[in-house]
Design an enzyme around this catalytic site. Structure first.
Site, PDB file in Angstrom:
ATOM      1  N   TYR A  56      32.131  30.313  26.843  1.00 53.24           N
ATOM      2  CA  TYR A  56      33.084  29.432  27.547  1.00 53.24           C
ATOM      3  C   TYR A  56      33.479  28.246  26.668  1.00 53.24           C
ATOM      4  O   TYR A  56      32.637  27.652  25.978  1.00 53.24           O
ATOM      5  CB  TYR A  56      32.491  28.948  28.876  1.00 53.24           C
ATOM      6  N   SER A 213      36.556  34.726  39.655  1.00 52.99           N
ATOM      7  CA  SER A 213      37.978  34.518  39.999  1.00 52.99           C
ATOM      8  C   SER A 213      38.260  34.813  41.471  1.00 52.99           C
ATOM      9  O   SER A 213      39.175  35.586  41.806  1.00 52.99           O
ATOM     10  CB  SER A 213      38.901  35.337  39.082  1.00 52.99           C
ATOM     11  N   LEU A 215      39.691  33.095  43.690  1.00 54.37           N
ATOM     12  CA  LEU A 215      41.037  32.686  44.124  1.00 54.37           C
ATOM     13  C   LEU A 215      42.092  33.330  43.222  1.00 54.37           C
ATOM     14  O   LEU A 215      43.200  32.806  43.075  1.00 54.37           O
ATOM     15  CB  LEU A 215      41.172  31.153  44.107  1.00 54.37           C
ATOM     16  N   GLY A 218      43.522  31.251  40.372  1.00 54.60           N
ATOM     17  CA  GLY A 218      44.518  30.222  40.722  1.00 54.60           C
ATOM     18  C   GLY A 218      45.813  30.800  41.264  1.00 54.60           C
ATOM     19  O   GLY A 218      46.688  30.049  41.703  1.00 54.60           O
ATOM     20  N   ARG A 219      45.943  32.154  41.258  1.00 49.63           N
ATOM     21  CA  ARG A 219      47.194  32.765  41.771  1.00 49.63           C
ATOM     22  C   ARG A 219      47.425  32.413  43.239  1.00 49.63           C
ATOM     23  O   ARG A 219      48.550  32.375  43.706  1.00 49.63           O
ATOM     24  CB  ARG A 219      47.153  34.292  41.604  1.00 49.63           C
TER      25      ARG A 219
HETATM   26  N1  LIG Z   1      31.810  37.282  34.316  1.00 47.10           N
HETATM   27  C1  LIG Z   1      33.045  37.177  33.896  1.00 47.10           C
HETATM   28  O1  LIG Z   1      33.556  37.997  33.113  1.00 47.10           O
HETATM   29  C2  LIG Z   1      33.871  36.034  34.396  1.00 47.10           C
HETATM   30  C3  LIG Z   1      35.268  36.012  34.170  1.00 47.10           C
HETATM   31  C4  LIG Z   1      36.000  34.922  34.659  1.00 47.10           C
HETATM   32  C5  LIG Z   1      35.350  33.899  35.359  1.00 47.10           C
HETATM   33  N2  LIG Z   1      33.991  33.936  35.531  1.00 47.10           N
HETATM   34  C6  LIG Z   1      33.290  32.865  36.286  1.00 47.10           C
HETATM   35  O2  LIG Z   1      33.926  32.698  37.535  1.00 47.10           O
HETATM   36  C7  LIG Z   1      34.303  31.335  37.704  1.00 47.10           C
HETATM   37  C8  LIG Z   1      35.515  31.250  38.599  1.00 47.10           C
HETATM   38  O3  LIG Z   1      36.622  31.936  38.004  1.00 47.10           O
HETATM   39  P1  LIG Z   1      38.053  31.241  38.027  1.00 47.10           P
HETATM   40  O4  LIG Z   1      38.005  29.947  37.305  1.00 47.10           O
HETATM   41  O5  LIG Z   1      39.047  32.239  37.591  1.00 47.10           O
HETATM   42  O6  LIG Z   1      38.141  30.943  39.616  1.00 47.10           O
HETATM   43  P2  LIG Z   1      39.343  30.777  40.650  1.00 47.10           P
HETATM   44  O7  LIG Z   1      38.804  29.861  41.698  1.00 47.10           O
HETATM   45  O8  LIG Z   1      39.849  32.098  41.064  1.00 47.10           O
HETATM   46  O9  LIG Z   1      40.513  30.039  39.851  1.00 47.10           O
HETATM   47  C9  LIG Z   1      40.358  28.735  39.408  1.00 47.10           C
HETATM   48  C10 LIG Z   1      41.743  28.151  39.166  1.00 47.10           C
HETATM   49  O10 LIG Z   1      42.328  27.896  40.445  1.00 47.10           O
HETATM   50  C11 LIG Z   1      42.735  26.538  40.501  1.00 47.10           C
HETATM   51  N3  LIG Z   1      42.480  26.018  41.859  1.00 47.10           N
HETATM   52  C12 LIG Z   1      41.339  26.083  42.551  1.00 47.10           C
HETATM   53  N4  LIG Z   1      41.486  25.489  43.775  1.00 47.10           N
HETATM   54  C13 LIG Z   1      42.747  25.055  43.804  1.00 47.10           C
HETATM   55  C14 LIG Z   1      43.517  24.363  44.786  1.00 47.10           C
HETATM   56  N5  LIG Z   1      42.979  24.002  45.967  1.00 47.10           N
HETATM   57  N6  LIG Z   1      44.807  24.090  44.503  1.00 47.10           N
HETATM   58  C15 LIG Z   1      45.355  24.451  43.325  1.00 47.10           C
HETATM   59  N7  LIG Z   1      44.675  25.106  42.346  1.00 47.10           N
HETATM   60  C16 LIG Z   1      43.386  25.390  42.597  1.00 47.10           C
HETATM   61  C17 LIG Z   1      41.855  25.803  39.500  1.00 47.10           C
HETATM   62  O11 LIG Z   1      42.518  24.635  39.013  1.00 47.10           O
HETATM   63  P3  LIG Z   1      41.780  23.188  39.117  1.00 47.10           P
HETATM   64  O12 LIG Z   1      40.640  23.204  38.160  1.00 47.10           O
HETATM   65  O13 LIG Z   1      42.886  22.263  38.707  1.00 47.10           O
HETATM   66  O14 LIG Z   1      41.360  23.005  40.544  1.00 47.10           O
HETATM   67  C18 LIG Z   1      41.697  26.845  38.418  1.00 47.10           C
HETATM   68  O15 LIG Z   1      42.767  26.800  37.498  1.00 47.10           O
HETATM   69  C19 LIG Z   1      34.476  30.811  36.270  1.00 47.10           C
HETATM   70  O16 LIG Z   1      34.383  29.416  36.172  1.00 47.10           O
HETATM   71  C20 LIG Z   1      33.334  31.500  35.573  1.00 47.10           C
HETATM   72  O17 LIG Z   1      32.134  30.789  35.807  1.00 47.10           O
HETATM   73  C21 LIG Z   1      33.263  34.986  35.088  1.00 47.10           C
END
Ligand SMILES: NC(=O)c1ccc[n+]([C@@H]2O[C@H](COP(=O)([O-])OP(=O)(O)OC[C@H]3O[C@@H](n4cnc5c(N)ncnc54)[C@H](OP(=O)(O)O)[C@@H]3O)[C@@H](O)[C@H]2O)c1
Length: 303
Positions: A56, A213, A215, A218-219
């Site tokens: 990361y 992911s 959410l 972020g989509r």
């Molecule tokens: N094992 C794997 O291969 C793998 C792959 C990907 C991710 N992960 C793990 O999963 C975690 C979560 O994944 P993700 O970051 O993709 O999660 P996500 O919650 O699906 O997406 C996060 C994105 O959504 C935005 N967001 C969240 N709440 C919001 C709101 N209320 N309004 C507007 N935008 C909002 C965030 O922006 P803001 O920060 O501005 O709120 C961020 O850009 C990662 O941090 C990581 O630890 C693991």
């Protein structure tokens, strides 16, 4: 916040987990003070578990977490750390690395785990995951390294991420202790684990998967994403049944509702969004509302 035991004799984590993939993405929140504020807010909401990975921030997030924790060591003892190893991409710190690749050989896993321990400043990792299957390394070799780290007390539990059900089963054959999770992409935008056997396997073997992911990366909040727009409209309509819960909370509740008992990994870097999402733990979606969210994501009824 509900605590979640991943396997009957395995580790316990918070049901919502703080993800750190994007921790350094926003200059406004990625200072040590900003990271500490995020961690304190998570703890306030009962979120005690942090998900990270060596890759990361191009190998900088674990270091940033460690630095933030050194500024307030009391935080470290209240948190559990899950990290991942085995994705190697070319970067300034690794001059001889020519090609992005996976590496789950014994020496790489041990080196990565020891680096994570040092960077995070902990004596043992609460859970170490193989980030992605390395197609070139025999499962027996990968399991051998995980078994050794467990015996040495450097990790308290072992698991995987992005493994197929058959890869999980094959690696399990060589493990002295059960793998405690498979971290997979799961959200209304990506329902693959429901259909590819990975969530069935979790129920069959009795381990809790982790959903990344949740959410849709972020989509959910992207006005140009049709599924996101439909989802927010549907959730705004059903919010009255859930005390005005926000779309992020309802989406995490949707993830948590699956009978495989996934935990949901928060991706936000904003303390106020951690708090709104944490409400998911108190929400039990009605059966039909779960399917209404599926329908909104797909743009049609179930077949
Ligand atoms: N094992 C794997 O291969 C793998 C792959 C990907 C991710 N992960 C793990 O999963 C975690 C979560 O994944 P993700 O970051 O993709 O999660 P996500 O919650 O699906 O997406 C996060 C994105 O959504 C935005 N967001 C969240 N709440 C919001 C709101 N209320 N309004 C507007 N935008 C909002 C965030 O922006 P803001 O920060 O501005 O709120 C961020 O850009 C990662 O941090 C990581 O630890 C693991």
């Amino acid at each position: 916040m509900t605590r979640h035991r991943f396997t009957p004799h395995g580790p316990e984590f918070s049901r919502l987990v703080l993800g750190t993939w994007r921790l350094l993405a926003d200059p406004a929140t990625c200072s040590p003070d900003g990271i500490r504020a995020l961690l304190r807010t998570a703890l306030e909401a009962g979120i005690t578990t942090v998900d990270t990975a060596e890759i990361y921030g191009l190998y900088r997030v674990e270091e940033a977490l460690g630095e933030a924790l050194r500024g307030d060591p009391s935080l470290r003892s209240r948190l559990e750390f899950i990290t991942k190893c085995g994705i190697l991409v070319p970067c300034a710190g690794a001059p001889g690395r020519r090609t992005a690749h996976y590496n789950a050989t014994a020496s790489q896993i041990v080196t990565s785990a020891e680096n994570s321990l040092r960077l995070l400043g902990v004596e043992a990792l609460d859970l170490l995951l193989i980030h992605r299957p390395d197609w070139l390394t025999p499962h027996e070799v990968t399991a051998g390294a995980l078994n050794q780290l467990l015996r040495d007390g450097k990790i308290k539990a072992a698991g995987v991420s992005n493994y197929s059900a058959s890869q999980f089963a094959a690696l399990s054959t060589f493990m002295d202790r059960p793998l405690v999770t498979n971290q997979l992409e799961f959200s209304p935008f990506c329902v693959t684990p429901i259909h590819d056997g990975t969530f069935d396997q979790a129920q069959q073997l009795g381990f809790a998967p982790m959903a990344w992911s949740p959410l849709g990366g972020g989509r959910l909040f992207d006005d140009h994403n049709q599924a996101g727009v439909r989802l927010r409209a549907a959730m705004t309509q059903m919010a009255t049944r859930y005390d005005g819960a926000t779309p992020d909370a309802l989406t995490h509740a949707w993830v948590l509702a699956h009978p495989a008992r996934p935990v949901s990994i928060l991706g936000t870097t904003k303390p106020e969004r951690v708090l709104s999402s944490a409400r998911a733990d108190t929400i039990t979606l009605e059966h039909q509302d779960w399917y209404a969210i599926w329908e909104a994501a797909h743009g049609h009824q179930v077949p």
